[in-house]
Design a protein around this motif. Structure first.
Motif, PDB file in Angstrom:
ATOM      1  N   SER A 178       5.426   2.502  -7.039  1.00  0.00           N
ATOM      2  CA  SER A 178       4.689   1.945  -5.938  1.00  0.00           C
ATOM      3  C   SER A 178       5.657   1.665  -4.620  1.00  0.00           C
ATOM      4  O   SER A 178       5.347   2.199  -3.530  1.00  0.00           O
ATOM      5  N   SER A 184       7.156  -4.349 -12.971  1.00  0.00           N
ATOM      6  CA  SER A 184       7.833  -3.535 -11.569  1.00  0.00           C
ATOM      7  C   SER A 184       9.176  -3.786 -11.641  1.00  0.00           C
ATOM      8  O   SER A 184       9.955  -4.553 -12.385  1.00  0.00           O
ATOM      9  N   GLY A 185       9.676  -2.461 -11.400  1.00  0.00           N
ATOM     10  CA  GLY A 185      11.175  -2.514 -11.468  1.00  0.00           C
ATOM     11  C   GLY A 185      12.046  -3.287 -10.357  1.00  0.00           C
ATOM     12  O   GLY A 185      12.832  -4.168 -10.804  1.00  0.00           O
ATOM     13  N   THR A 186      11.018  -3.741  -9.251  1.00  0.00           N
ATOM     14  CA  THR A 186      11.739  -4.584  -8.252  1.00  0.00           C
ATOM     15  C   THR A 186      11.865  -5.887  -9.026  1.00  0.00           C
ATOM     16  O   THR A 186      13.021  -6.747  -9.029  1.00  0.00           O
ATOM     17  N   ARG A 198      21.019  -0.667  -5.466  1.00  0.00           N
ATOM     18  CA  ARG A 198      20.138   0.419  -6.509  1.00  0.00           C
ATOM     19  C   ARG A 198      20.027   1.571  -6.082  1.00  0.00           C
ATOM     20  O   ARG A 198      20.352   1.896  -4.851  1.00  0.00           O
TER      21      ARG A 198
HETATM   22  P1  PGA Z   1       8.410  -0.908  -8.582  1.00  0.00           P
HETATM   23  O1  PGA Z   1       9.403   0.026  -8.052  1.00  0.00           O
HETATM   24  O2  PGA Z   1       8.742  -2.227  -8.191  1.00  0.00           O
HETATM   25  O3  PGA Z   1       7.080  -0.715  -7.533  1.00  0.00           O
HETATM   26  O4  PGA Z   1       7.995  -0.771  -9.789  1.00  0.00           O
HETATM   27  C1  PGA Z   1      10.327   0.679  -8.844  1.00  0.00           C
HETATM   28  C2  PGA Z   1      11.656   0.302  -8.886  1.00  0.00           C
HETATM   29  O5  PGA Z   1      12.211  -0.415  -7.715  1.00  0.00           O
HETATM   30  O6  PGA Z   1      12.277   0.182  -9.828  1.00  0.00           O
END
Ligand code: PGA
Length: 230
Positions: free
Chosen positions: A19, A117-119, A185
């Motif tokens: 996202s 979420s990866g964030t 990152r």
């Molecule tokens: P996300 O983004 O937080 O929307 O999952 C992917 C990430 O930054 O790893």
């Protein structure tokens, strides 16, 4: 190089992106589409957990995500930086201050992303590395919601710099100058090892590796990552 891929005539390309990557993926795909206008791209937007499922099921030609899982069965290639920054409303007492010691964040409440979420994972790891407990407030499943919440004064936020558009120019949000930020990152393109990439998928891979950062990153140069006012 891309020239060598002149034979890409047509085809359907199934791409799934995190996202957070959606903020730049559409711009990249628009440029890709100019070069390869016979290729139809189907774009799906989901969070990291959703992307892991798709990789496991091998249902997409390519996935764009923040942090690939450490699995030998996947190919992951970094193509662009992805700095994560702390955001605050412009009238926050810490706005314009700094560099602030990381410790200072102990007293702040954060609006956070959802599980999966990866964030969120990167944020939790960063706080754990500093031995600091993260004080969390509301939890939200989109970057837009996080930005709105921060603007409304519900707490600080931690987002990819790619999610910040006009909010900084228009003075709705500011980036705090905190020690050990941004969290550095990268964005990766990921697919299963041994997958035979279609000509269209190969073209997209080359395009991302060779051109994405030049097309997208200038808008987020370091001078602008510290303090919205600079
Ligand atoms: P996300 O983004 O937080 O929307 O999952 C992917 C990430 O930054 O790893």
């Amino acid at each position: 190089g891309l020239e060598a891929l002149g034979g890409v005539q047509s085809g359907v390309l199934d791409v799934a992106v995190a996202s957070t990557a959606n903020y730049f993926a559409t711009r990249l795909l628009a440029e890709f589409n100019k070069r390869f206008d016979e290729v139809t791209v189907r774009l799906e937007v989901t969070n990291r957990a959703g992307l892991l499922n798709q990789l496991a099921e091998n249902t997409r030609d390519m996935v764009i995500m923040g942090q690939p899982p450490e699995e030998s069965s996947l190919v992951a290639e970094a193509f662009m930086e992805n700095p994560l920054v702390v955001i605050a409303p412009p009238d926050h007492p810490l706005a314009g201050e700094g560099p602030l010691p990381f410790e200072r964040l102990r007293e702040e409440t954060f609006v956070i992303r959802e599980q999966g979420s990866g964030t969120r994972i990167a944020m939790e790891r960063h706080f754990a590395r500093h031995g600091l407990e993260l004080r969390t407030g509301m939890e939200m499943s989109s970057n837009e919601a996080i930005k709105q919440a921060v603007e409304a004064g519900l707490g600080l936020g931690l987002v990819s710099i790619h999610t910040l558009g006009l909010e900084r120019e228009t003075g709705h949000l500011t980036v705090l100058d905190v020690e050990d930020f941004p969290i550095l990152r990268h964005w990766y393109l990921v697919y299963r090892e041994g997958k035979r990439l279609s000509p269209a998928a190969s073209a997209l891979r080359s395009f991302l590796l060779e051109e994405a950062s030049a097309l997208i990153e200038p808008a987020y140069s370091p001078a602008r990552t510290v303090n919205g006012s600079r």
